[in-house]
Design a protein around this motif. Structure first.
Motif, PDB file in Angstrom:
ATOM      1  N   LEU A   1       0.843  -1.195   0.000  1.00 29.46           N
ATOM      2  CA  LEU A   1       0.000   0.000   0.000  1.00 29.46           C
ATOM      3  C   LEU A   1       0.882   1.250   0.000  1.00 29.46           C
ATOM      4  CD1 LEU A   1      -2.615  -1.153   2.676  1.00 29.46           C
ATOM      5  CD2 LEU A   1      -2.933  -1.075   0.185  1.00 29.46           C
ATOM      6  N   SER A   2       0.632   2.161  -0.920  1.00 28.86           N
ATOM      7  CA  SER A   2       1.420   3.394  -0.969  1.00 28.86           C
ATOM      8  C   SER A   2       1.024   4.313   0.185  1.00 28.86           C
ATOM      9  CB  SER A   2       1.232   4.101  -2.304  1.00 28.86           C
ATOM     10  OG  SER A   2      -0.142   4.339  -2.540  1.00 28.86           O
ATOM     11  N   CYS A   3      -0.222   4.233   0.594  1.00 30.32           N
ATOM     12  CA  CYS A   3      -0.699   4.964   1.769  1.00 30.32           C
ATOM     13  C   CYS A   3      -0.991   3.896   2.829  1.00 30.32           C
ATOM     14  CB  CYS A   3      -1.963   5.749   1.415  1.00 30.32           C
ATOM     15  SG  CYS A   3      -2.630   6.676   2.802  1.00 30.32           S
ATOM     16  N   PRO A   4      -0.165   3.790   3.857  1.00 28.95           N
ATOM     17  CA  PRO A   4      -0.315   2.702   4.827  1.00 28.95           C
ATOM     18  C   PRO A   4      -1.694   2.663   5.479  1.00 28.95           C
ATOM     19  CG  PRO A   4       1.714   3.908   5.214  1.00 28.95           C
ATOM     20  CD  PRO A   4       0.927   4.694   4.208  1.00 28.95           C
ATOM     21  N   ALA A   5      -2.145   1.467   5.775  1.00 26.85           N
ATOM     22  CA  ALA A   5      -3.410   1.265   6.475  1.00 26.85           C
ATOM     23  C   ALA A   5      -3.156   1.416   7.974  1.00 26.85           C
ATOM     24  CB  ALA A   5      -3.954  -0.128   6.186  1.00 26.85           C
ATOM     25  N   VAL A   6      -4.014   2.166   8.654  1.00 30.36           N
ATOM     26  CA  VAL A   6      -3.920   2.312  10.105  1.00 30.36           C
ATOM     27  C   VAL A   6      -4.805   1.230  10.714  1.00 30.36           C
ATOM     28  CG1 VAL A   6      -4.306   3.824  12.086  1.00 30.36           C
ATOM     29  CG2 VAL A   6      -3.535   4.790   9.910  1.00 30.36           C
ATOM     30  N   LEU A   7      -4.165   0.301  11.398  1.00 25.43           N
ATOM     31  CA  LEU A   7      -4.874  -0.850  11.953  1.00 25.43           C
ATOM     32  C   LEU A   7      -4.856  -0.820  13.482  1.00 25.43           C
ATOM     33  CD1 LEU A   7      -3.449  -3.618   9.610  1.00 25.43           C
ATOM     34  CD2 LEU A   7      -5.693  -2.519   9.484  1.00 25.43           C
TER      35      LEU A   7
ATOM     36  N   ALA B   1      -9.496   1.243   7.042  1.00 29.41           N
ATOM     37  CA  ALA B   1      -8.326   0.636   6.395  1.00 29.41           C
ATOM     38  C   ALA B   1      -8.734  -0.133   5.144  1.00 29.41           C
ATOM     39  CB  ALA B   1      -7.602  -0.291   7.376  1.00 29.41           C
ATOM     40  N   ALA B   2      -9.825  -0.896   5.244  1.00 25.77           N
ATOM     41  CA  ALA B   2     -10.299  -1.668   4.083  1.00 25.77           C
ATOM     42  C   ALA B   2     -10.735  -0.728   2.962  1.00 25.77           C
ATOM     43  CB  ALA B   2     -11.444  -2.595   4.490  1.00 25.77           C
ATOM     44  N   ALA B   3     -11.441   0.334   3.306  1.00 24.23           N
ATOM     45  CA  ALA B   3     -11.895   1.299   2.299  1.00 24.23           C
ATOM     46  C   ALA B   3     -10.693   1.979   1.637  1.00 24.23           C
ATOM     47  CB  ALA B   3     -12.811   2.343   2.934  1.00 24.23           C
ATOM     48  N   GLY B   4      -9.717   2.375   2.431  1.00 26.54           N
ATOM     49  CA  GLY B   4      -8.523   3.022   1.885  1.00 26.54           C
ATOM     50  C   GLY B   4      -7.719   2.094   0.998  1.00 26.54           C
ATOM     51  N   ALA B   5      -7.620   0.842   1.399  1.00 26.05           N
ATOM     52  CA  ALA B   5      -6.855  -0.129   0.615  1.00 26.05           C
ATOM     53  C   ALA B   5      -7.570  -0.458  -0.697  1.00 26.05           C
ATOM     54  CB  ALA B   5      -6.622  -1.400   1.431  1.00 26.05           C
ATOM     55  N   GLN B   6      -8.897  -0.470  -0.668  1.00 25.64           N
ATOM     56  CA  GLN B   6      -9.661  -0.758  -1.893  1.00 25.64           C
ATOM     57  C   GLN B   6      -9.298   0.218  -3.005  1.00 25.64           C
ATOM     58  OE1 GLN B   6     -13.703  -0.822  -0.137  1.00 25.64           O
ATOM     59  NE2 GLN B   6     -13.986  -2.769  -1.174  1.00 25.64           N
TER      60      GLN B   6
ATOM     61  N   GLU C   1      -8.053  -7.851  -9.221  1.00 28.25           N
ATOM     62  CA  GLU C   1      -9.437  -8.277  -9.006  1.00 28.25           C
ATOM     63  C   GLU C   1      -9.578  -9.156  -7.766  1.00 28.25           C
ATOM     64  OE1 GLU C   1     -12.844 -11.011 -11.113  1.00 28.25           O
ATOM     65  OE2 GLU C   1     -11.358 -10.065 -12.410  1.00 28.25           O
ATOM     66  N   CYS C   2      -8.665 -10.079  -7.574  1.00 28.74           N
ATOM     67  CA  CYS C   2      -8.717 -10.983  -6.418  1.00 28.74           C
ATOM     68  C   CYS C   2      -8.615 -10.201  -5.111  1.00 28.74           C
ATOM     69  CB  CYS C   2      -7.580 -12.001  -6.529  1.00 28.74           C
ATOM     70  SG  CYS C   2      -7.448 -13.119  -5.114  1.00 28.74           S
ATOM     71  N   GLY C   3      -7.630  -9.342  -5.010  1.00 27.54           N
ATOM     72  CA  GLY C   3      -7.442  -8.545  -3.796  1.00 27.54           C
ATOM     73  C   GLY C   3      -8.596  -7.595  -3.553  1.00 27.54           C
TER      74      GLY C   3
ATOM     75  N   GLU D   1       0.651   1.358  11.663  1.00 26.04           N
ATOM     76  CA  GLU D   1       0.500   1.464  10.218  1.00 26.04           C
ATOM     77  C   GLU D   1       1.128   0.251   9.552  1.00 26.04           C
ATOM     78  OE1 GLU D   1       2.117   5.190   8.905  1.00 26.04           O
ATOM     79  OE2 GLU D   1       0.412   6.323   9.697  1.00 26.04           O
ATOM     80  N   GLN D   2       0.426  -0.273   8.542  1.00 23.68           N
ATOM     81  CA  GLN D   2       0.917  -1.428   7.804  1.00 23.68           C
ATOM     82  C   GLN D   2       0.783  -1.163   6.314  1.00 23.68           C
ATOM     83  OE1 GLN D   2       2.282  -4.371   8.585  1.00 23.68           O
ATOM     84  NE2 GLN D   2       2.209  -4.131  10.799  1.00 23.68           N
ATOM     85  N   THR D   3       1.726  -1.649   5.548  1.00 24.53           N
ATOM     86  CA  THR D   3       1.648  -1.495   4.093  1.00 24.53           C
ATOM     87  C   THR D   3       1.257  -2.800   3.406  1.00 24.53           C
ATOM     88  OG1 THR D   3       4.024  -1.929   3.889  1.00 24.53           O
ATOM     89  CG2 THR D   3       3.324   0.399   4.003  1.00 24.53           C
ATOM     90  N   HIS D   4       1.127  -3.878   4.158  1.00 26.74           N
ATOM     91  CA  HIS D   4       0.756  -5.178   3.592  1.00 26.74           C
ATOM     92  C   HIS D   4      -0.754  -5.375   3.709  1.00 26.74           C
ATOM     93  CE1 HIS D   4       4.940  -6.285   3.278  1.00 26.74           C
ATOM     94  NE2 HIS D   4       5.112  -5.946   4.546  1.00 26.74           N
ATOM     95  N   ILE D   5      -1.389  -5.636   2.593  1.00 28.27           N
ATOM     96  CA  ILE D   5      -2.833  -5.845   2.564  1.00 28.27           C
ATOM     97  C   ILE D   5      -3.230  -7.006   3.469  1.00 28.27           C
ATOM     98  CG2 ILE D   5      -4.766  -6.525   1.073  1.00 28.27           C
ATOM     99  CD1 ILE D   5      -3.259  -4.928  -1.157  1.00 28.27           C
TER     100      ILE D   5
END
Length: 176
Positions: free
Chosen positions: A55-61, A93-98, A104-106, A144-148
């Motif tokens: 993820l170029s913009c890390p997800a805040v988990l 985080a899910a919305a941002g990663a989408q 398609e799979c991810g 913050e994580q960059t891995h989906i």
């Protein structure tokens, strides 16, 4: 049928006409076990997607780990608010990663996780033991994580941990 619709339907089927309360939903332990299995399946399926980008913009988990002793000492309302905070971060985080995943799979897996987490978020807002409305003013411990795949791991841990124990605690009180 979408899993979020299944959760909402289950919720509506468990609501008594004379008392609009979702608490009966927690009385069937098979439901939370089903959601745990679904969370594990989503995590497994996203791990099978080909070449998921960082993820170029890390997800805040949220950090969803806890000790059982600490958990037992909290009121149900405190537990509910804590889980709501965790779910709010996960939904975000899910919305941002989408928006960052073209695979398609991810994208399909993220969409499913978003629907599941948002369904739990909406459901838990209907429970309340204290006066007032839940406000998203919480600041849970997060990282913050960059891995989906981290989003899916966090969701599974939340469902398997806090959410399962919360439903168990509610069942002791509400399912007689």
């Amino acid at each position: 049928s979408p899993p979020g619709l299944l959760l909402l339907t289950s919720f509506l089927l468990h609501v008594k006409e004379d008392r609009a309360s979702p608490t009966r939903l927690v009385c069937d332990n098979r439901l939370i076990q089903k959601y745990i299995v679904e969370a594990k399946d989503m995590e497994k399926r996203v791990g099978q997607c080909q070449a998921l980008p960082a993820l170029s913009c890390p997800a805040v988990l949220p950090l969803v780990d806890f000790t059982f002793q600490q958990w037992k000492s909290k009121s149900n309302e405190t537990k509910r608010r804590e889980i709501l905070c965790d779910l709010a971060l996960l939904v975000g985080a899910a919305a941002g990663a989408q928006g960052q995943v073209s695979d398609e799979c991810g994208a399909r897996q993220l969409s499913q996780l978003y629907r599941h987490a948002n369904s739990f978020f909406l459901l838990l807002q209907t429970f309340s033991w204290e006066a007032g409305h839940w406000e998203p003013s919480c600041s849970p411990h997060s990282l913050e994580q960059t891995h989906i795949t981290s989003i899916f791991l966090t969701y599974r841990q939340l469902v398997q941990g806090k959410l399962r124990f919360f439903f168990y605690d509610l069942a002791k009180v509400l399912c007689k």
